[in-house]
Design an enzyme around this catalytic site. Structure first.
Site, mmCIF file in Angstrom:
data_model
loop_
_atom_site.group_PDB
_atom_site.id
_atom_site.type_symbol
_atom_site.label_atom_id
_atom_site.label_comp_id
_atom_site.label_asym_id
_atom_site.label_seq_id
_atom_site.Cartn_x
_atom_site.Cartn_y
_atom_site.Cartn_z
ATOM 1 N N ASP A 60 -15.709 99.000 -25.565
ATOM 2 C CA ASP A 60 -15.598 99.791 -26.649
ATOM 3 C C ASP A 60 -14.614 100.895 -26.378
ATOM 4 O OD1 ASP A 60 -17.680 100.205 -24.917
ATOM 5 O OD2 ASP A 60 -19.006 101.012 -26.572
ATOM 6 N N ASP A 103 -4.418 91.722 -29.039
ATOM 7 C CA ASP A 103 -4.000 91.529 -30.434
ATOM 8 C C ASP A 103 -3.552 93.078 -30.778
ATOM 9 O OD1 ASP A 103 -3.331 89.111 -30.706
ATOM 10 O OD2 ASP A 103 -4.508 89.139 -32.832
ATOM 11 N N LYS A 123 -18.663 94.563 -20.754
ATOM 12 C CA LYS A 123 -19.734 95.450 -21.467
ATOM 13 C C LYS A 123 -20.855 95.232 -20.643
ATOM 14 C CE LYS A 123 -21.197 97.273 -25.266
ATOM 15 N NZ LYS A 123 -20.683 98.625 -25.681
ATOM 16 N N ASP A 167 -8.964 88.647 -26.042
ATOM 17 C CA ASP A 167 -8.367 88.244 -27.439
ATOM 18 C C ASP A 167 -8.014 89.205 -28.400
ATOM 19 O OD1 ASP A 167 -7.485 86.394 -29.530
ATOM 20 O OD2 ASP A 167 -9.561 85.646 -29.896
ATOM 21 N N TYR A 227 -16.030 81.421 -25.756
ATOM 22 C CA TYR A 227 -15.457 80.401 -26.734
ATOM 23 C C TYR A 227 -15.603 79.239 -26.290
ATOM 24 C CZ TYR A 227 -12.693 84.276 -28.661
ATOM 25 O OH TYR A 227 -12.252 85.511 -29.424
#
Ligand code: NAD
Length: 358
Positions: free
Chosen positions: A224, A252, A192, A248, A141
């Site tokens: 994943d 959520d 990952k 993030d 980000y």
């Protein structure tokens, strides 16, 4: 020296829920004989209206001086049209950046009394209690270079840079290991590493650090799989630590396991354990001013403040127990009331928690 707490009620239901959290602060201040100095400042849309800036200089100066900040929420339709630099959210981002609040802690707790509110089966989520620790100020980000350019074939392409330095990984992992020590002693680092070099380094650094925390059981999971496991069997997790983007998304998803946004607190900490504590919900303009908002996320954010900034797990637990006792008594605001259950007001819920603190 008093513990300095700055309240930033903000917009919409922010002031309503922060009022109740402030009453809880008063009550625990008395009960535990604390020296708390509680101050209030403007942030967000109201700050813009009154001072021309969503983050007035005075607010920023007071935020820097505070040990902990308790924020309500910012924003609302009134300010949707204002230019990007003046938007209420800019105030929030400005504080996060200037205090270097790099560690975002989001618990997802589902009180058994509310298990019916989740979209998942009650047996999958009842008594869920996990904590996601998300790196908040680095990763893809914020990585440079970034942008949209025209490539050699004359086609536009977007690009971002995913970068984490070893010190950035270490400081977020430290927060997560320490949080695991204060909770169930299990930490799952999500990456990952099979595809991305950045997260292979992440995994290596976190693994190296584990020797310093013999009381914490460390595991690793690919993102994943973590997404899948969160909805399949979320209770297997205690603390999850991950980078900005994965965090993030996973936080959520985890928050929705509980089905009740009005119940979820959060914390953002810097290296000195200075923290900004806030409910996960927004300013809820659809119910603002009606006195019906659920104040429990704000109250539970105050509990987190005692645990993480003031190192007073006993006070945090006292507040959390009072919330459970209030739910046990059957009190529900409209957002968590089941069919046929009557709802109490924001104030009544706050008063009940204060009374339960004793
Ligand atoms: P929201 O969280 O404000 O509301 C979503 C839904 O949940 C609404 O129906 C609302 O009534 C309900 N809700 C939220 N909190 C509740 C509570 N404590 N008790 C009972 N019901 C509650 O999200 P939104 O509608 O997407 O955003 C509204 C405004 O809030 C926007 O301006 C947005 O930018 C802002 N926002 C601010 C923050 C923040 O300050 N950290 C976070 C998210 C959204």
């Amino acid at each position: 020296m008093p513990e300095k707490i700055l309240l930033l009620p903000g917009d919409g239901i922010g002031p309503e829920v922060i009022d109740e959290a402030a009453r809880v602060l008063d009550r625990v201040g008395e009960k535990f004989d604390l020296d708390l100095s509680v101050d209030t400042a403007l942030l967000g849309g109201r700050a813009l209206d009154e001072t021309g800036s969503p983050l007035p200089e005075e607010t920023l100066a007071r935020a820097r001086m505070a040990d902990a900040i308790l924020l309500g929420a910012v924003g609302g339709p009134k300010w949707d049209g204002v230019e990007r630099e003046l938007r209420p959210e800019k105030g929030l981002l400005g504080i996060r950046k200037s205090l270097d609040l790099f560690a975002n802690l989001r618990p997802a707790i589902l009180y058994s009394q509310l298990a019916g509110a989740s979209t998942l089966k009650p047996e999958v989520v009842a008594d869920l209690d996990i904590l996601i620790v998300r790196e908040l100020t680095g990763g893809i980000y914020f990585g440079e270079p970034r942008g949209v350019r025209t490539n050699e074939r004359g086609e536009r392409e977007g690009y971002n840079t995913y970068v984490y330095s070893e010190s950035e990984i270490r400081r977020i992992a430290r927060v997560a290991f320490e949080a695991a020590q204060k909770r169930g002693g299990r930490l799952c680092s999500v990456d990952k590493s099979n595809v991305l070099e950045v997260t292979a380094l992440w995994k290596e650094v976190v693994t190296d650090m584990a020797a310093g925390y013999p009381d914490v059981e460390l595991s690793h999971m690919l993102v994943d799989n973590a997404a899948m496991q969160l909805v399949r069997a979320p209770k297997q997790f205690d603390v999850i630590v991950t980078g900005n983007m994965f965090g993030d998304i996973l936080s959520d998803a985890a928050s929705m396991l509980t089905g009740s946004i009005g119940m979820l607190p959060s914390a953002s900490l810097n290296a000195g354990n200075q923290g900004m504590y806030e409910p996960c919900h927004g300013s809820a303009p659809d119910i603002a001013g009606q006195g019906v908002a659920n104040p429990l996320a704000a109250i539970l954010s105050a509990a987190m403040m005692f645990r993480y900034t003031f190192n007073r797990g006993d006070i945090a637990e006292c507040i959390e127990r009072a919330v459970v006792a209030t739910l046990d008594r059957g009190l529900r605001t409209a957002d968590i009331a089941g069919e046929g259950e009557s709802a109490v007001s924001t104030r009544e819920m706050g008063e009940a928690v204060v009374a339960a603190i004793g």
